[in-house]
Every structure is written in structure tokens, then in C-alpha cells.
Write an enzyme that holds these catalytic residues in place. Structure first.
Site, PDB file in Angstrom:
ATOM      1  N   THR A   1      -3.172  -5.641   0.311  1.00  0.00           N
ATOM      2  CA  THR A   1      -2.643  -4.296   0.585  1.00  0.00           C
ATOM      3  C   THR A   1      -3.571  -3.580   1.559  1.00  0.00           C
ATOM      4  OG1 THR A   1      -3.744  -3.162  -1.261  1.00  0.00           O
ATOM      5  CG2 THR A   1      -1.609  -4.204  -1.719  1.00  0.00           C
TER       6      THR A   1
ATOM      7  N   GLN B   1      29.261  20.622  -6.432  1.00  0.00           N
ATOM      8  CA  GLN B   1      29.827  19.286  -6.204  1.00  0.00           C
ATOM      9  C   GLN B   1      30.717  19.304  -4.959  1.00  0.00           C
ATOM     10  OE1 GLN B   1      29.451  20.789  -9.165  1.00  0.00           O
ATOM     11  NE2 GLN B   1      29.427  19.352 -10.879  1.00  0.00           N
TER      12      GLN B   1
ATOM     13  N   ARG C   1      28.621  34.377  -6.594  1.00  0.00           N
ATOM     14  CA  ARG C   1      27.254  34.084  -7.039  1.00  0.00           C
ATOM     15  C   ARG C   1      26.410  33.642  -5.856  1.00  0.00           C
ATOM     16  NH1 ARG C   1      27.438  28.000  -9.891  1.00  0.00           N
ATOM     17  NH2 ARG C   1      28.319  26.981  -8.064  1.00  0.00           N
TER      18      ARG C   1
ATOM     19  N   HIS D   1      19.411  28.076  -9.769  1.00  0.00           N
ATOM     20  CA  HIS D   1      20.188  29.183 -10.331  1.00  0.00           C
ATOM     21  C   HIS D   1      19.561  30.544 -10.010  1.00  0.00           C
ATOM     22  CE1 HIS D   1      22.439  26.194 -12.558  1.00  0.00           C
ATOM     23  NE2 HIS D   1      21.352  25.774 -13.173  1.00  0.00           N
TER      24      HIS D   1
ATOM     25  N   LYS E   1       0.865  -1.187   0.000  1.00  0.00           N
ATOM     26  CA  LYS E   1       0.000   0.000   0.000  1.00  0.00           C
ATOM     27  C   LYS E   1       0.892   1.224   0.000  1.00  0.00           C
ATOM     28  CE  LYS E   1      -4.363  -0.045   0.487  1.00  0.00           C
ATOM     29  NZ  LYS E   1      -5.185  -0.646  -0.584  1.00  0.00           N
TER      30      LYS E   1
HETATM   31  O1  LIG Z   1      28.347  24.314  -9.018  1.00  0.00           O
HETATM   32  C1  LIG Z   1      28.168  24.141 -10.235  1.00  0.00           C
HETATM   33  N1  LIG Z   1      28.506  22.949 -10.792  1.00  0.00           N
HETATM   34  C2  LIG Z   1      28.337  22.690 -12.120  1.00  0.00           C
HETATM   35  O2  LIG Z   1      28.658  21.586 -12.614  1.00  0.00           O
HETATM   36  C3  LIG Z   1      27.798  23.714 -12.911  1.00  0.00           C
HETATM   37  N2  LIG Z   1      27.484  23.803 -14.233  1.00  0.00           N
HETATM   38  C4  LIG Z   1      26.970  25.039 -14.445  1.00  0.00           C
HETATM   39  O3  LIG Z   1      26.545  25.461 -15.550  1.00  0.00           O
HETATM   40  N3  LIG Z   1      26.957  25.744 -13.278  1.00  0.00           N
HETATM   41  C5  LIG Z   1      27.454  24.947 -12.304  1.00  0.00           C
HETATM   42  N4  LIG Z   1      27.656  25.130 -10.978  1.00  0.00           N
END
Ligand SMILES: O=c1[nH]c(=O)c2[nH]c(=O)[nH]c2[nH]1
Length: 303
Positions: A57, A230, A183, A258, A12
Site C-alpha cells: 500500500t 422523493q 414548508r 427538517h 491505501k
Molecule cells: O418529502 C418527504 N418525504 C417523506 O417520506 C417524509 N416523511 C416525513 O415525515 N416527511 C417527509 N417528507
């Protein structure tokens, strides 16, 4: 050529459960979405329509509500473990149970009071749905006695308005992105973390573990000078693993929300990183796992 039955499970999905605990006049709420899925000797039902092995279920759903009444709901992991073990241990044909739980938070509505006099405080039975993240867990229990626990959260939106750069990336004939030294970095964190088989250490409950992992994730996001999302992802996972002995692996999904600086020159204005367009799509999607190099086999933990 022979056709055979492949991996399967049934259950479920998204049982909505609200449990009220009445502590005198003060009430406490648990608001959960519970999904159960069972697997085992299910050849017959698929191949011949023989339902002997099938715990409906509907019964699985009823068990969720009955267990909430019988055992209460403290930490979602404990509730999920109880359910998963019950299905496997009570049904000979069921060899594996998967229980996932989402917890939706509520805050108490504060009582308005003039100057904080008598009557000030929180309402005893009135709540407002919290703007906080959703807490999650995924528990598996197998007939071989193995129980795995993955805790997590989702919809946790965080933003750094500086201390984020992105430059030095690979370029080809399609690259238009400009490097940036300052940024906005914003993301909606989905994080899941795998507990070591023994579960949290003696002193730690799943509740304490959750609060601490969440704190470390947020503090690592805030405290990392980011050269990429990353890098921030890795820092968040690493921080949790260094701080919490009961966790052996952290998986993160981080959409890059973004924020583009708006070009105000058509209006004769500059824009020193103050006015942004918060774009909703497309978005970068950064995903990764960070784990101890001695982490035990994950087996079905994440499935
Ligand atoms: O932190 C980021 N990693 C990316 O791989 C990436 N690619 C992107 O266009 N902007 C960003 N910013």
C-alpha cells in the site's frame, strides 16, 4: 466444512495530495484525497503469508504522488483512470483496481483595491478553502479491459423556502405529522452518476460534464414544485439523464433537513412561516436511483 477466502481488496486509503501548477507567477491548486484498492491473486498472502503478489500500500501511495508530478492532475476521473490502469497493467497478480478521488475546491483570495484601480483582481498565489461541495469520482479497471467511471458530488446544501408541500401520506395510530401546504425543503445532496462505457461524448470533458450535471441537479431542485423529497429526487435524476447523453444512471442520497416552524404563541406572537428550528437529527433519508431503461449492466461500477 471448508473455510475459504471471500472477496477481498487492499490499498491505501485517503492519500492527501496537493498539486501546485506554477504558471509564471500565477499558481493553480488541485487538492485531492485519493484512495486505491487492488484485488486479484491474493490467496497466498491471506492463507500462508506469502507476500509475493502484494504491491505494498505504501507503493500505491507513492505512485499517486509520482503520477501527480509526471502526468499532472487535470480532471480527477482522468487521473483515477491512469492510476487504475497502471496498477492492473504493471502487476500480473493484480486483476482489478478501484480508485476513488475526492476534490476539495479552493477559491482565489481577491485583492482589495480602492475603486478597482490598478492592483484589483485576484491574488496569484493566495487561496481560501471554498465553501462549495466536494467533487468525487470512482473508477474501476479490470484485467478484462473494462473501465467504469462514476462521477459525483457530496455536501452540496440546497434549500427552497417555499414551493414544497407534504400531505396525503399514509396514516396509522402512530401518525402525528400534520400535512403541510408550504414548508421549507432543504437537503445536503450526495449524487453519483454513471458514465456510459465510452465515457463522455467527443466534445465533453469530464470537467464540462461535471459542471453541467451539477447545474442540472441544482436547477431541478430549485425548479421543481415539490410534493415530496422523493418526487424532487426523481426530477433531479430525470433532468440529468434527459440533458446529458454520456450519463446512464444517477444515484441520489438526500437527507431531509427538517425546518420546523417554531410555536411563538406562548409569547403572544404568530409565526407565518418565518421563524424555523433547523433540526439536525433525526432526519428523513431519501435514497434512489434514476436510470435509462437501456442502461448497460453496472457490474462493479458502484462498489
Ligand atoms: O418529502 C418527504 N418525504 C417523506 O417520506 C417524509 N416523511 C416525513 O415525515 N416527511 C417527509 N417528507
Amino acid at each position: 466444512m471448508r473455510v475459504v477466502l471471500g472477496p477481498n481488496r487492499y490499498g491505501k486509503a485517503e492519500v492527501r495530495l496537493v498539486r501546485v501548477v506554477r504558471d509564471g507567477g500565477v499558481h493553480h491548486l488541485k487538492d485531492l484525497t485519493v484512495s486505491t484498492a487492488l484485488s486479484g491473486d491474493m490467496e497466498a498472502v491471506h492463507l500462508t503469508g506469502d507476500n509475493t503478489a502484494v504491491l505494498p500500500t505504501d507503493t500505491q501511495k507513492n505512485t499517486v504522488y509520482a503520477f501527480a508530478r509526471k502526468h499532472g492532475v487535470a480532471e480527477i476521473e482522468d487521473f483515477a483512470i491512469l492510476l487504475a490502469r497502471h496498477y492492473v497493467e504493471s502487476q500480473p497478480a493484480v486483476h482489478h483496481a478501484r480508485v476513488s478521488v475526492e476534490e476539495h475546491f479552493w477559491d482565489r483570495i481577491p485583492v482589495p483595491s480602492a475603486g478597482g484601480g490598478p492592483g484589483a483582481g485576484d491574488r496569484r498565489h493566495s487561496f481560501v478553502r471554498s465553501g462549495r461541495e466536494t467533487r468525487t469520482c470512482l473508477v474501476h479497471h479490470d484485467a478484462d479491459g473494462t473501465t467504469t467511471v462514476v462521477s459525483g458530488l457530496k455536501d452540496l446544501v440546497v434549500l427552497n423556502s417555499t414551493d414544497s408541500e407534504f400531505s396525503g401520506f399514509a396514516e396509522d395510530e402512530y401518525t402525528t405529522l400534520r400535512p403541510t401546504a408550504d414548508r421549507v425543503l432543504a437537503t445536503e445532496v450526495s449524487a453519483r452518476w454513471r458514465h456510459l462505457p465510452a465515457g463522455p461524448g467527443k466534445a465533453a470533458s469530464y470537467g464540462e460534464s461535471y459542471d453541467e450535471v451539477r447545474r442540472h441537479l441544482v436547477e431541478a431542485f430549485a425548479g421543481t414544485y415539490s410534493l415530496s423529497l422523493q418526487q424532487t429526487l426523481y426530477a433531479m435524476g430525470e433532468r440529468v439523464l434527459n440533458a446529458r447523453d454520456e450519463i446512464c444512471e444517477v444515484r441520489l442520497v438526500l437527507p431531509n433537513k427538517h425546518h420546523f416552524t417554531v410555536d411563538l404563541t406562548p409569547f403572544g406572537m404568530d409565526n407565518p412561516n418565518e421563524v424555523f428550528h433547523a433540526a439536525d437529527r433525526p432526519y428523513g433519508l431519501i435514497e434512489g436511483a434514476v436510470l435509462r431503461d437501456d442502461a448497460p449492466e453496472a457490474r462493479f461500477s458502484w462498489e
